[in-house]
Enzyme design. Structure first.
Site, PDB file in Angstrom:
ATOM      1  N   ASP A  68       0.820  -1.207   0.000  1.00  0.00           N
ATOM      2  CA  ASP A  68       0.000   0.000   0.000  1.00  0.00           C
ATOM      3  C   ASP A  68       0.861   1.267   0.000  1.00  0.00           C
ATOM      4  OD1 ASP A  68      -2.342   1.426   0.072  1.00  0.00           O
ATOM      5  OD2 ASP A  68      -2.552   1.327   2.251  1.00  0.00           O
TER       6      ASP A  68
ATOM      7  N   GLU B  59       2.177   4.717  -4.385  1.00  0.00           N
ATOM      8  CA  GLU B  59       2.060   5.527  -5.630  1.00  0.00           C
ATOM      9  C   GLU B  59       3.345   6.274  -5.948  1.00  0.00           C
ATOM     10  OE1 GLU B  59      -0.319   5.318  -3.224  1.00  0.00           O
ATOM     11  OE2 GLU B  59      -1.435   3.919  -4.461  1.00  0.00           O
TER      12      GLU B  59
ATOM     13  N   ASP C 106      -9.295   3.355  -2.123  1.00  0.00           N
ATOM     14  CA  ASP C 106     -10.246   3.823  -1.117  1.00  0.00           C
ATOM     15  C   ASP C 106     -11.533   4.395  -1.700  1.00  0.00           C
ATOM     16  OD1 ASP C 106      -8.206   3.053   0.485  1.00  0.00           O
ATOM     17  OD2 ASP C 106      -7.569   5.070   1.048  1.00  0.00           O
TER      18      ASP C 106
HETATM   19  C1  GLC Z   1      -4.871   3.141   2.753  1.00  0.00           C
HETATM   20  C2  GLC Z   1      -5.410   1.901   2.065  1.00  0.00           C
HETATM   21  C3  GLC Z   1      -6.474   1.260   2.926  1.00  0.00           C
HETATM   22  C4  GLC Z   1      -5.899   0.949   4.294  1.00  0.00           C
HETATM   23  C5  GLC Z   1      -5.331   2.221   4.940  1.00  0.00           C
HETATM   24  C6  GLC Z   1      -4.621   1.945   6.257  1.00  0.00           C
HETATM   25  O1  GLC Z   1      -5.830   4.127   2.807  1.00  0.00           O
HETATM   26  O2  GLC Z   1      -5.891   2.176   0.790  1.00  0.00           O
HETATM   27  O3  GLC Z   1      -6.965   0.092   2.328  1.00  0.00           O
HETATM   28  O4  GLC Z   1      -6.875   0.407   5.119  1.00  0.00           O
HETATM   29  O5  GLC Z   1      -4.415   2.825   4.057  1.00  0.00           O
HETATM   30  O6  GLC Z   1      -3.583   1.073   6.102  1.00  0.00           O
END
Ligand code: GLC
Length: 726
Positions: free
Chosen positions: A364, A367, A437
């Site tokens: 995660d 980007e 998200d």
């Molecule tokens: C980002 C991710 C989400 C996750 C959050 C906390 O927003 O896209 O899926 O729950 O981070 O880690």
């Protein structure tokens, strides 16, 4: 005039020059200068076929290519003008072409928009967009520079391979004109001139790499929430699933498991013994997946930070470490492409996952994103021997991160469970993706369909969104409709954020739980069918889920259907995606169709208004086919325990090919798999092996048709007469 005849063909007129290189597999590369593509892996071969130029034109499949004085590429089909691609230099390097108002223009990955992107403009720049996504948002997490154009039922694809950003205007500035501009990438694109979307997408997918073969279990149900903050809560969720007999295969651990949001560490207060916890889960056949963020905490006591510092792995600005802000506070972004980073992070993740019993890795914030705002343009990602600017690296930063991990699963002869939020066109061969998200909003539920279908067309074929919506409070109707709508998406995961209403299947009332479970049961039944699709995806670049026009490219009515989708060739899903609606219009392409649950028959080529009260979604099977299924009521997928194959017969005759392997290891690459050919007609069902190298756990073969059924010993491999069905 054509200056060089051969492969490539080079056209030159004064200072205007363009080259067309003919490649194996139905596509060409058109360029002024080739873009640098060494940061990614693409695979293509020059064609040896003799390219013949006759009167300035080149015959190419059912197309004909020629040039005008401006060095535009003219594409004709059956003697008629189809496409004129212009190459110009206004505020950057531009590729442009016109279409007409009846044309459709699909593609560009994860934009939260309808299938046809005509009239909008986008930017290919991986972005963590915290706003509530819609079609006006120019950039989201992924940059998939693939466009599929439809013009009078002739389709073609364009792929822009540079990792630099592109601005893509699909008719906003000038109606019916597409312009793709990059300040940094030269004019260079692959053009796919095949007859059908299927051929085009497969050719494109073979260029960027077919998605990897996932585990069978990964088609099962995944539960997640940013908020499972303690061991007790995780145990409660898993127990509730099992007590309520709701199928579950994976549970995801979001950032709360980490110590101060440091990757590869655990919070001993919240999770005193992760290994014990994940073993307890494994005993219940639920596997654990952990999140891993791109940014590394700037902490001189943290070994990961120190390793990066000591080995020149930290990205810099003006020669100084670039300090961003992510979950851990001050953080650095490693140069994941550095060979040392590839080894170090791979080893680190492998050891951490082993030690704590995790079987999947969720990547995660890659980007990459900093809460301080956009990373400055002049961040330096150079590695020894290669200068890498931020602009060049940005869109593949996430890919470089996950490439550290894509090989570690092989050490245990297991297929990766590896997924990513950021993605470039070449990423799906290493990792699958989710859509980031979204919110618990009806329009996000509605958009999940064109978004997932577009990602699929653009090569990220194993994907899914946060079911129920990530941000904001959901409600029971929305959750039910979301599950019904997404039920046959490749990746199925309910995920939500902190401090929002719980949305596990049992979080509302009995009815919600029952409907949720009912559709999960249908999904589990259909796993052999979905797994066939997985195999086709990874061996041939055929998307598991597709828009209707992919299967019916000549059917005018199929070209812009945003609220229905095809799963493979034989199943169509048409859900309700609007609040309060209890009836919807469903378009059935040609042929006969059967409701999967009731058997009700519909004639194709027309629309029906079909009642769908809460708890009913449209899952339809094409007539004259066989759908392979597992037995009812599976709670989880452990291949060795599944002893029954069920064949559901539709229509008067039909066939299906079934792919089978252990669903888990890489042994299929050594030929350990089975392929069966099943068929039926008026007399009955027969089957034969096409490949037989895997010891199948199936013991019983059950045949079902219109409420009647018969069972035989699977291994006997004998014909079943339809009159024996009772
Ligand atoms: C980002 C991710 C989400 C996750 C959050 C906390 O927003 O896209 O899926 O729950 O981070 O880690």
């Amino acid at each position: 005039m054509i200056k060089e005849n051969g492969n490539p063909i080079i056209f030159e007129n004064g200072d205007k020059k363009i080259a067309v290189e003919f490649l194996v597999g139905g596509f060409v590369r058109v360029y002024e200068k080739k873009a640098k593509t060494d940061l990614i892996e693409i695979s293509y071969r020059k064609s040896n076929a003799k390219i013949e130029v006759k009167e300035g034109a080149i015959a190419y499949g059912s197309f004909e290519l020629s040039f005008d004085d401006e060095a535009s590429l003219i594409v004709k089909k059956s003697g008629k003008d189809y496409l004129v691609v212009k190459h110009t230099h206004e505020e950057g390097n531009n590729v442009s072409f016109s279409f007409n108002s009846e044309s459709h223009i699909y593609g560009l990955g994860d934009k939260m928009a309808q299938l046809d992107k005509k009239g909008y403009a986008y930017r290919q720049w991986n972005t963590d967009c915290t706003a509530r996504h819609d079609e006006l948002e120019p950039a989201l997490y992924k940059s998939l520079n693939f466009i599929l154009l439809e013009k009078e039922s002739t389709y073609c694809g364009l792929f822009f391979p540079s990792t630099y950003p592109y601005d893509v205007d699909l008719g906003l500035k000038e109606e019916n004109k597409a312009t793709i501009t990059s300040k940094d990438a030269p004019i260079d694109y692959f053009l796919f001139l095949e007859d059908t979307p299927k051929e085009i997408v497969s050719a494109y997918s073979s260029l960027v790499g077919h998605p990897y073969m996932v585990r069978l279990k990964m088609l099962g149900n995944n539960q997640s929430r940013w908020g499972y903050e303690s061991e007790a809560l995780v145990r409660e969720v898993v127990s509730k699933y099992r007590e309520n007999q709701i199928p579950l295969d994976y549970l995801h651990f979001d950032i709360f498991y980490m110590d101060g949001y440091r990757d590869f560490t655990s919070d001993k207060t919240r999770f005193p013994n992760l290994k014990n916890l994940t073993s307890w889960m494994k005993d219940k056949n639920v596997e654990a997946v952990c999140i891993n963020d791109a940014g590394i905490k700037l902490d001189p006591e943290f070994d990961v930070y120190n390793y990066c510092k000591d080995n020149g792995l930290i990205s810099t600005q003006n020669g100084k470490e670039l300090v961003a802000t992510v979950w851990p506070g001050d953080s650095i972004f490693p140069k994941y492409y550095h060979p040392k980073a590839q080894t170090f992070f791979g080893d680190k993740a492998y050891a951490f996952m082993k030690e704590n019993g995790f079987s999947g890795l969720w990547n995660d914030m890659n980007e990459p994103v900093s809460f301080k705002g956009e990373l400055p343009e002049d961040v330096d990602f150079s590695i020894p021997g290669r200068k890498v600017s931020h602009l060049e690296e940005h869109n593949v930063y996430g890919e470089h991160m996950i490439r550290c991990f894509s090989k570690i699963f092989e050490r245990d002869n297991i297929r990766p469970y590896l997924f990513s939020r950021a993605c470039f066109a070449t990423t799906p061969k290493y990792a699958f993706v989710w859509n980031g998200d979204n919110y618990s909003l009806w329009h996000h539920l509605r958009s999940s369909i064109p978004q997932v279908l577009t990602l699929s067309l653009c090569g990220a074929m194993f994907n899914g969104d946060d079911i129920g919506g990530f941000g904001g409070h959901g409600n029971r109707e929305l959750l039910i409709r979301w599950v019904e709508a997404n039920i046959l998406f490749p990746f199925f995961r309910n995920h939500s954020t902190l401090n929002t209403k719980a949305q596990e299947p049992y979080a509302y009332d009995e009815e919600t739980k029952e409907i949720y479970t009912h559709y999960l049961n249908i999904r589990y039944e259909l796993l052999p069918y979905l797994y066939n699709c997985v195999e086709e995806m990874s061996s041939k670049g055929i998307p598991m889920v597709r828009p209707l026009f992919y299967n019916y490219p000549l059917d005018e009515k199929s070209k812009c259907v945003n609220d229905q989708y095809m799963v493979g060739d034989d199943i169509m899903v048409a859900p309700i995606v609007d609040q309060g609606a209890t009836v919807r219009s469903v378009y059935f392409p040609k042929g006969n169709w059967y409701d999967y649950e009731t058997g009700e028959k519909y004639k194709g080529g027309r629309y029906y208004a079909i009642p769908m009260p809460l708890g009913k979604t449209g899952i339809y099977v094409r007539g004259n086919t066989i759908i392979p299924c597992f037995k009812k009521g599976l709670q989880y997928i452990e291949k060795e325990e599944i002893d029954t194959l069920v064949l559901r017969l539709y229509g008067n005759k039909g066939k299906c090919r079934l792919y089978e392997d252990d669903g888990k290891t890489l042994d299929y690459k050594k030929g350990k798999f089975n392929v069966y050919a099943f068929s039926f007609d008026k007399k009955g069902v027969t089957y034969k092996y096409i490949e037989k190298e895997y010891e199948s756990p199936f013991r019983t073969l059950k045949i079902k048709k219109g409420g009647k059924e018969a069972s035989i010993n699977f291994k006997e491999n004998k014909a079943v007469a339809l009159e024996d069905l009772k």
